[in-house]
Design an enzyme around this catalytic site. Structure first.
Site, PDB file in Angstrom:
ATOM      1  N   CYS A 276       9.845  42.385  44.928  1.00 37.06           N
ATOM      2  CA  CYS A 276      11.204  42.898  44.735  1.00 37.06           C
ATOM      3  C   CYS A 276      11.663  42.704  43.284  1.00 37.06           C
ATOM      4  O   CYS A 276      11.117  43.330  42.389  1.00 37.06           O
ATOM      5  CB  CYS A 276      12.144  42.255  45.751  1.00 37.06           C
ATOM      6  N   ASN A 318      14.763  46.426  50.220  1.00 39.92           N
ATOM      7  CA  ASN A 318      16.134  46.133  49.827  1.00 39.92           C
ATOM      8  C   ASN A 318      16.199  46.101  48.313  1.00 39.92           C
ATOM      9  O   ASN A 318      15.985  45.071  47.696  1.00 39.92           O
ATOM     10  CB  ASN A 318      16.591  44.791  50.399  1.00 39.92           C
ATOM     11  N   HIS A 360       9.090  44.224  50.980  1.00 37.92           N
ATOM     12  CA  HIS A 360       9.122  42.831  51.447  1.00 37.92           C
ATOM     13  C   HIS A 360       8.070  42.596  52.524  1.00 37.92           C
ATOM     14  O   HIS A 360       8.328  42.792  53.715  1.00 37.92           O
ATOM     15  CB  HIS A 360      10.513  42.491  51.984  1.00 37.92           C
ATOM     16  N   GLU A 362       7.022  39.889  53.762  1.00 36.75           N
ATOM     17  CA  GLU A 362       7.361  38.770  54.649  1.00 36.75           C
ATOM     18  C   GLU A 362       8.282  39.160  55.790  1.00 36.75           C
ATOM     19  O   GLU A 362       8.443  38.412  56.758  1.00 36.75           O
ATOM     20  CB  GLU A 362       8.017  37.648  53.841  1.00 36.75           C
TER      21      GLU A 362
END
Length: 384
Positions: A276, A318, A360, A362
Site C-alpha cells: 500500500c 484501500n 492488501h 493480509e
C-alpha cells in the site's frame, strides 16, 4: 439539493458543493471534516474503520447490513487510528454473532467516531464515482440542531489529502516487538515460537494483520516509527525490511521516507517488501511518481493480475493514490495490474529481492490468493 429529510433527523452530512444528506446519528456526537470515499466490501466493517490508512476519510459503505455481526476487540486493526466516521444505508441492528462483545454504536462512541444511518448510499456512491471524492462535514446532534451553512463552509475549508503527511499522526511513537500470528481455529491467535528471520517493519500506519502474517511466515518482527532512519533500521541487523501501509499523500510522507529507503536499497542483498503506502514509498524511492485518483480503490473484490504468472487474484484494496506505471525507470518492472482500470498494483526491481504491491494480501478476500507474497519475502531472506 438536499435529499428528502426524514422526520426528526439527528445527523447531517454536508458536501462542499452544498448537497445535504440527513439521517439518524449513532456513535459519537459532534462534528468532523474529512474526505468522503466509498467501500464495497460486504464484511469487515470493523477492520475497515480501524485501518490507519483511512485517516482523514469518512467511509460510505455500499453494503447495507453494517453492524449485524457486532464488534470484538480481536478484530481491531489498530488502536485509536482509523476512519473519521461512517455513512450507512440502514441503521445498525442488534448484533448476532458468537464472537460479538459490543454493538457498533457504543464502540464508535467510545472511539469518538460519528456515524449516520438512513442515507441513500447508492446516490452518494454514484456522486463520488462521477465527481471524485468530495470534502465533507458530518455532524451528529441528538436534538437535530444543525447550522447547515456552517457545515458546508467547514467542508469547503478542509485542506484535502493532497500534500498531507498523515503517517506521522498514526505511526507508533516508539519501537516494539511483534510475535502474534494469524487467527486459526480453534485457538485464535498463537505466538511465534520459532522465528527464522529478523524483520524490521517501518510503521507508516501498519495493520495488525500484516504483522501477524509476517510472524506466521517465520519472522521475528521489530516495528519502528515512520520517521526511523536507515541507520536506526540497519542497527537491528535485519534479514529483511518491510514497508507498511498508511494514509495520506505518499509524496508528502516521501520527504523523509524516500531518503531512508534509498539508503536501505544500497544494501543490494537485503530483501525489501512493501504494501500500500509502502508500495508507493518504494516506487518513489526508485524514481517513479504517484498520482491522486478520482475516487480511489476501496473494497474486497478487486481483481488483480500477476503479469509474471498470469494468475488473477481477488484482492482487498484501500488507496486514493496510485503509482504511475509510465514513470517507472529502467530496471523496475510492473508485476501486478488492476483488471478494473489498469492501474498499477505491484512493482519489483529486476535481479534484486525488492518488491511491493498496492493491494492488501493480509486481508484474505481470496481468501488466500495473495499469502504467497509473505512467503516470497521469507524465501528471499532464507536465500541470503
Amino acid at each position: 439539493m438536499a435529499q428528502e429529510t426524514p422526520s426528526h433527523p439527528t445527523a447531517c452530512l454536508a458536501l462542499a458543493d452544498g448537497t445535504l444528506f440527513y439521517g439518524k446519528g449513532f456513535g459519537a456526537t459532534g462534528q468532523r471534516v474529512a474526505e468522503l470515499c466509498f467501500n464495497t466490501a460486504m464484511t469487515g466493517y470493523q477492520e475497515i474503520m480501524t485501518d490507519p490508512s483511512y485517516a482523514g476519510q469518512i467511509v460510505t459503505f455500499t453494503f447495507p447490513h453494517i453492524g449485524n455481526t457486532g464488534i470484538n476487540i480481536e478484530d481491531d486493526e489498530a488502536g485509536e487510528q482509523g476512519a473519521e466516521g461512517m455513512v450507512v444505508k440502514w441503521d445498525p441492528t442488534s448484533p448476532s454473532n458468537w464472537r460479538a462483545t459490543e454493538n457498533l454504536g457504543s464502540w464508535l462512541a467510545a472511539r469518538g467516531r460519528i456515524a449516520i444511518g438512513g442515507v441513500d448510499s447508492r446516490r452518494l456512491t454514484r456522486a463520488i464515482r462521477q465527481l471524485g471524492s468530495p470534502h465533507v462535514a458530518i455532524a451528529h446532534d441528538p436534538d437535530g440542531n444543525f447550522d447547515t451553512e456552517a457545515l458546508v463552509e467547514a467542508a469547503r475549508g478542509f485542506a484535502g489529502l493532497e500534500g498531507m503527511d498523515l503517517a506521522k499522526e498514526v505511526t507508533c511513537t516508539q519501537s516494539y516487538r511483534w510475535d502474534e500470528m494469524r487467527w486459526a481455529w480453534p485457538d485464535g491467535y498463537a505466538r511465534q515460537q520459532e522465528a527464522k528471520h529478523k524483520v524490521v517493519a517501518v510503521d507508516f500506519g501498519a495493520k495488525r494483520n500484516i504483522l501477524r502474517c509476517l510472524a506466521s511466515a517465520g519472522c521475528d518482527v521489530t516495528v519502528l516509527p515512520a520517521t526511523a532512519t536507515a541507520e536506526e533500521i540497519l542497527a537491528h541487523e535485519p534479514d529483511g525490511v518491510f514497508l507498511s501501509n498508511g494514509p495520506g499523500d505518499p509524496a508528502a510522507t516521501g520527504e523523509y521516507a524516500v531518503p531512508m529507503i534509498r539508503e536501505i536499497l544500497q544494501h543490494k542483498d537485503l530483501p525489501v517488501f512493501g504494501i500500500c503506502l509502502g508500495h508507493q514509498m518504494l516506487a518513489l524511492a526508485l524514481g517513479g511518481k504517484t498520482v491522486k485518483m478520482n475516487h480511489g480503490h476501496h473494497g474486497a473484490n478487486h481483481p488483480v493480475k500477476d503479469r509474471q504468472s498470469g494468475k488473477v487474484e481477488i484482492t482487498s484494496m484501500n488507496h486514493g493514490f496510485a503509482v504511475d506505471a509510465q514513470s517507472l525507470p529502467e530496471g523496475v518492472v510492473e508485476t501486478h495490474v488492476s483488471l478494473f482500470d489498469g492501474s498499477n498494483c505491484g512493482i519489483a526491481m529486476q535481479g534484486r529481492p525488492v518488491y511491493s504491491v498496492q493491494h492488501h494480501p493480509e486481508a484474505s478476500p481470496g481468501p488466500q490468493d495473495s499469502f504467497y507474497l509473505f512467503e516470497k519475502f521469507a524465501d528471499y531472506m532464507a536465500a541470503r
